[in-house]
Scaffold this motif. Structure first.
Motif, PDB file in Angstrom:
ATOM      1  N   VAL A 165       0.831  -1.200   0.000  1.00 40.30           N
ATOM      2  CA  VAL A 165       0.000   0.000   0.000  1.00 40.30           C
ATOM      3  C   VAL A 165       0.866   1.251   0.000  1.00 40.30           C
ATOM      4  CG1 VAL A 165      -1.664   1.342   1.358  1.00 40.30           C
ATOM      5  CG2 VAL A 165      -1.998  -1.117   1.056  1.00 40.30           C
ATOM      6  N   SER A 166       1.991   1.201   0.686  1.00 44.24           N
ATOM      7  CA  SER A 166       2.880   2.370   0.743  1.00 44.24           C
ATOM      8  C   SER A 166       3.643   2.590  -0.555  1.00 44.24           C
ATOM      9  CB  SER A 166       3.880   2.214   1.890  1.00 44.24           C
ATOM     10  OG  SER A 166       4.978   1.401   1.512  1.00 44.24           O
ATOM     11  N   MET A 167       3.588   1.604  -1.478  1.00 47.13           N
ATOM     12  CA  MET A 167       4.368   1.662  -2.723  1.00 47.13           C
ATOM     13  C   MET A 167       5.864   1.818  -2.428  1.00 47.13           C
ATOM     14  SD  MET A 167       2.473   1.072  -5.286  1.00 47.13           S
ATOM     15  CE  MET A 167       3.539   1.571  -6.621  1.00 47.13           C
ATOM     16  N   GLY A 168       6.305   1.196  -1.350  1.00 38.76           N
ATOM     17  CA  GLY A 168       7.714   1.234  -0.989  1.00 38.76           C
ATOM     18  C   GLY A 168       8.131   2.436  -0.175  1.00 38.76           C
ATOM     19  N   ALA A 169       7.166   3.308   0.184  1.00 41.00           N
ATOM     20  CA  ALA A 169       7.517   4.493   0.978  1.00 41.00           C
ATOM     21  C   ALA A 169       8.028   4.125   2.365  1.00 41.00           C
ATOM     22  CB  ALA A 169       6.311   5.427   1.102  1.00 41.00           C
ATOM     23  N   VAL A 170       7.700   2.921   2.850  1.00 41.00           N
ATOM     24  CA  VAL A 170       8.211   2.489   4.156  1.00 41.00           C
ATOM     25  C   VAL A 170       9.733   2.362   4.139  1.00 41.00           C
ATOM     26  CG1 VAL A 170       6.097   1.313   4.880  1.00 41.00           C
ATOM     27  CG2 VAL A 170       7.811   0.052   3.568  1.00 41.00           C
ATOM     28  N   PHE A 171      10.325   2.288   2.947  1.00 43.51           N
ATOM     29  CA  PHE A 171      11.778   2.219   2.847  1.00 43.51           C
ATOM     30  C   PHE A 171      12.414   3.599   2.800  1.00 43.51           C
ATOM     31  CE2 PHE A 171      10.344  -1.465   0.034  1.00 43.51           C
ATOM     32  CZ  PHE A 171      10.236  -2.328   1.100  1.00 43.51           C
ATOM     33  N   GLN A 172      11.609   4.632   2.596  1.00 41.29           N
ATOM     34  CA  GLN A 172      12.136   5.983   2.419  1.00 41.29           C
ATOM     35  C   GLN A 172      12.120   6.807   3.702  1.00 41.29           C
ATOM     36  OE1 GLN A 172       9.357   6.229  -1.368  1.00 41.29           O
ATOM     37  NE2 GLN A 172      10.677   8.028  -1.308  1.00 41.29           N
ATOM     38  N   VAL A 173      11.121   6.598   4.545  1.00 44.62           N
ATOM     39  CA  VAL A 173      10.963   7.413   5.751  1.00 44.62           C
ATOM     40  C   VAL A 173      11.603   6.705   6.937  1.00 44.62           C
ATOM     41  CG1 VAL A 173       9.327   8.588   7.271  1.00 44.62           C
ATOM     42  CG2 VAL A 173       8.768   8.267   4.847  1.00 44.62           C
ATOM     43  N   PRO A 174      12.564   7.335   7.610  1.00 47.84           N
ATOM     44  CA  PRO A 174      13.148   6.711   8.801  1.00 47.84           C
ATOM     45  C   PRO A 174      12.070   6.456   9.858  1.00 47.84           C
ATOM     46  CG  PRO A 174      14.450   8.597   8.085  1.00 47.84           C
ATOM     47  CD  PRO A 174      13.173   8.644   7.301  1.00 47.84           C
ATOM     48  N   TRP A 175      12.115   5.284  10.489  1.00 45.42           N
ATOM     49  CA  TRP A 175      11.104   4.971  11.499  1.00 45.42           C
ATOM     50  C   TRP A 175      11.679   4.036  12.545  1.00 45.42           C
ATOM     51  CZ3 TRP A 175       9.152   0.008  12.530  1.00 45.42           C
ATOM     52  CH2 TRP A 175       9.514  -0.997  11.609  1.00 45.42           C
ATOM     53  N   THR A 176      10.983   3.983  13.661  1.00 43.10           N
ATOM     54  CA  THR A 176      11.337   3.028  14.693  1.00 43.10           C
ATOM     55  C   THR A 176      10.115   2.748  15.545  1.00 43.10           C
ATOM     56  OG1 THR A 176      13.063   2.411  16.282  1.00 43.10           O
ATOM     57  CG2 THR A 176      12.090   4.609  16.545  1.00 43.10           C
ATOM     58  N   ARG A 177      10.245   1.734  16.387  1.00 36.68           N
ATOM     59  CA  ARG A 177       9.172   1.378  17.307  1.00 36.68           C
ATOM     60  C   ARG A 177       9.580   1.805  18.716  1.00 36.68           C
ATOM     61  NH1 ARG A 177       4.858  -1.816  16.483  1.00 36.68           N
ATOM     62  NH2 ARG A 177       5.736  -2.658  14.539  1.00 36.68           N
ATOM     63  N   LEU A 178       8.714   2.559  19.372  1.00 35.09           N
ATOM     64  CA  LEU A 178       8.991   3.039  20.720  1.00 35.09           C
ATOM     65  C   LEU A 178       8.893   1.897  21.720  1.00 35.09           C
ATOM     66  CD1 LEU A 178       6.817   6.258  20.473  1.00 35.09           C
ATOM     67  CD2 LEU A 178       9.322   6.162  20.421  1.00 35.09           C
ATOM     68  N   GLU A 179       9.733   1.936  22.728  1.00 31.65           N
ATOM     69  CA  GLU A 179       9.693   0.892  23.756  1.00 31.65           C
ATOM     70  C   GLU A 179       8.574   1.133  24.744  1.00 31.65           C
ATOM     71  OE1 GLU A 179      13.485   0.405  25.561  1.00 31.65           O
ATOM     72  OE2 GLU A 179      14.493  -0.132  23.684  1.00 31.65           O
ATOM     73  N   SER A 180       8.247   2.387  24.986  1.00 33.58           N
ATOM     74  CA  SER A 180       7.145   2.684  25.915  1.00 33.58           C
ATOM     75  C   SER A 180       6.376   3.898  25.410  1.00 33.58           C
ATOM     76  CB  SER A 180       7.676   2.966  27.328  1.00 33.58           C
ATOM     77  OG  SER A 180       8.427   4.169  27.351  1.00 33.58           O
ATOM     78  N   TRP A 181       5.090   3.899  25.694  1.00 37.05           N
ATOM     79  CA  TRP A 181       4.235   5.002  25.291  1.00 37.05           C
ATOM     80  C   TRP A 181       3.076   5.103  26.270  1.00 37.05           C
ATOM     81  CZ3 TRP A 181       4.704   9.004  22.245  1.00 37.05           C
ATOM     82  CH2 TRP A 181       3.567   9.742  21.905  1.00 37.05           C
ATOM     83  N   PRO A 182       2.734   6.291  26.776  1.00 37.03           N
ATOM     84  CA  PRO A 182       3.190   7.610  26.324  1.00 37.03           C
ATOM     85  C   PRO A 182       4.466   8.120  26.987  1.00 37.03           C
ATOM     86  CG  PRO A 182       1.442   7.876  27.916  1.00 37.03           C
ATOM     87  CD  PRO A 182       1.595   6.392  27.718  1.00 37.03           C
ATOM     88  N   GLY A 183       5.219   7.236  27.615  1.00 37.53           N
ATOM     89  CA  GLY A 183       6.459   7.674  28.237  1.00 37.53           C
ATOM     90  C   GLY A 183       7.407   8.380  27.282  1.00 37.53           C
ATOM     91  N   ALA A 184       7.381   7.967  26.019  1.00 38.58           N
ATOM     92  CA  ALA A 184       8.285   8.565  25.036  1.00 38.58           C
ATOM     93  C   ALA A 184       7.907   9.992  24.666  1.00 38.58           C
ATOM     94  CB  ALA A 184       8.330   7.705  23.771  1.00 38.58           C
ATOM     95  N   VAL A 185       6.772  10.493  25.147  1.00 38.68           N
ATOM     96  CA  VAL A 185       6.475  11.917  24.973  1.00 38.68           C
ATOM     97  C   VAL A 185       7.596  12.741  25.594  1.00 38.68           C
ATOM     98  CG1 VAL A 185       4.914  13.806  25.594  1.00 38.68           C
ATOM     99  CG2 VAL A 185       3.971  11.634  24.810  1.00 38.68           C
ATOM    100  N   GLY A 186       8.138  12.237  26.693  1.00 39.06           N
ATOM    101  CA  GLY A 186       9.264  12.912  27.342  1.00 39.06           C
ATOM    102  C   GLY A 186      10.486  12.987  26.443  1.00 39.06           C
ATOM    103  N   THR A 187      10.721  11.945  25.643  1.00 35.80           N
ATOM    104  CA  THR A 187      11.843  11.960  24.694  1.00 35.80           C
ATOM    105  C   THR A 187      11.647  13.059  23.661  1.00 35.80           C
ATOM    106  OG1 THR A 187      12.126   9.569  24.981  1.00 35.80           O
ATOM    107  CG2 THR A 187      13.119  10.574  23.015  1.00 35.80           C
ATOM    108  N   LEU A 188      10.407  13.206  23.195  1.00 38.75           N
ATOM    109  CA  LEU A 188      10.101  14.257  22.224  1.00 38.75           C
ATOM    110  C   LEU A 188      10.279  15.640  22.844  1.00 38.75           C
ATOM    111  CD1 LEU A 188       6.964  12.529  20.697  1.00 38.75           C
ATOM    112  CD2 LEU A 188       9.025  13.137  19.408  1.00 38.75           C
ATOM    113  N   HIS A 189       9.810  15.814  24.075  1.00 38.41           N
ATOM    114  CA  HIS A 189       9.984  17.097  24.761  1.00 38.41           C
ATOM    115  C   HIS A 189      11.466  17.421  24.948  1.00 38.41           C
ATOM    116  CE1 HIS A 189       5.681  17.006  26.634  1.00 38.41           C
ATOM    117  NE2 HIS A 189       5.716  17.647  25.484  1.00 38.41           N
ATOM    118  N   SER A 190      12.241  16.409  25.322  1.00 35.81           N
ATOM    119  CA  SER A 190      13.674  16.638  25.541  1.00 35.81           C
ATOM    120  C   SER A 190      14.382  17.070  24.262  1.00 35.81           C
ATOM    121  CB  SER A 190      14.331  15.366  26.079  1.00 35.81           C
ATOM    122  OG  SER A 190      13.811  15.033  27.361  1.00 35.81           O
ATOM    123  N   ALA A 191      13.843  16.627  23.120  1.00 33.60           N
ATOM    124  CA  ALA A 191      14.425  16.998  21.832  1.00 33.60           C
ATOM    125  C   ALA A 191      13.868  18.311  21.305  1.00 33.60           C
ATOM    126  CB  ALA A 191      14.181  15.889  20.813  1.00 33.60           C
TER     127      ALA A 191
END
Length: 270
Positions: A165-191
């Protein structure tokens, strides 16, 4: 150059990567554990290779040998040639595109690594529909999103249907899976990110209002259509945001909503 080899036995162990492709639960467990994913169709296979993913093997019906000749010429991996009926017997569905490749996954980066230098990121919370994930990645690639973060329960972007469905776009956009959520909101705030959740909320500002602010670093959070974004997430984010609707429609599905939000909030000075 790999020499194509004809395979006639559906139980041949060389075809093991391609068995039961329609069994979602089986593939969801097996593919990450074995470090593989399936690319379907000529364009998607080429995009996976162009993105630097290594091929484990390729499964082709005879008519695709000419079309994929240049890929075969450069491949170090085995190329299996099967008749369409055998391909269907092995995979569980009619492989009308006639070309499949088993590719090697790469280790996922840490979220903090993806956020370095990023200005717009998307967070998908518990999106379990593979087609929606694929469509959202295609939107992210087309509309300049720098990275995608997935909560632990999200569907696999590298599952065959998501990739297709993505037509291969999943290979173009950097991504990862968060280990915890919504705890990772803090990671975003820190950045340095403002974190905004797309939701139906009495305290929500409009997407137009958010876009007008042109935040230097912005993370947009999207939830499921049914349950929406979790209460804990809504309490942790900086803003609740709604897309104004007409004709009595209260919301868009996540693929459509992400396209609208990505376009509206693109950096103005880019």
């Amino acid at each position: 150059m790999s020499q194509p080899r004809t395979v006639t036995d559906p139980a041949d162990p060389r075809l093991a990567d391609y068995t039961g492709l329609t069994d979602v639960e089986l593939r969801r467990r097996r593919e990450p554990a074995e470090g593989l994913f399936i690319a379907e169709g000529e364009k998607v296979i080429r995009r996976a290779l162009a993105a630097g993913y290594l091929m484990r093997s390729m499964l082709l019906t005879p008519k695709w040998l000419t079309v994929m000749a240049d890929v075969i010429a450069e491949a170090d991996a085995p190329v299996h040639v099967v008749e369409p009926a055998l391909a269907e017997q092995v995979t569980g569905y009619h492989v009308h595109r006639g070309a499949l490749a088993s590719m090697t996954r790469r280790p996922l980066p840490a979220a903090a690594e993806l956020l370095v230098g990023a200005r717009r990121v998307a967070v998908f919370e518990d999106i379990v529909d593979h087609a929606n994930i694929g469509a959202a990645f295609r939107n992210a690639a087309a509309l300049g999103v720098d990275a995608v973060l997935l909560t632990p329960r999200c569907a696999d972007p590298f599952y065959r249907r998501s990739v297709k469905v993505s037509m291969g776009a999943v290979f173009q956009v950097p991504w990862t899976r968060l280990e915890s959520w919504p705890g990772a909101v803090g990671t975003l705030h820190s950045a340095g990110f403002t974190v905004a959740a797309l939701c139906l909320s009495e305290q929500a500002i409009t997407l137009d209002e958010l876009a007008a602010r042109d935040d230097d670093r912005l993370a947009l959070v999207f939830g499921t259509e049914g349950d929406g974004i979790a209460r804990g997430t809504l309490a942790a984010v900086d803003e609740h945001v709604r897309i104004p609707m007409d004709a009595g429609v209260d919301s868009l599905n996540v693929a459509a909503a992400s396209a609208v939000a990505f376009y509206a909030t693109r950096p103005r000075n880019s």
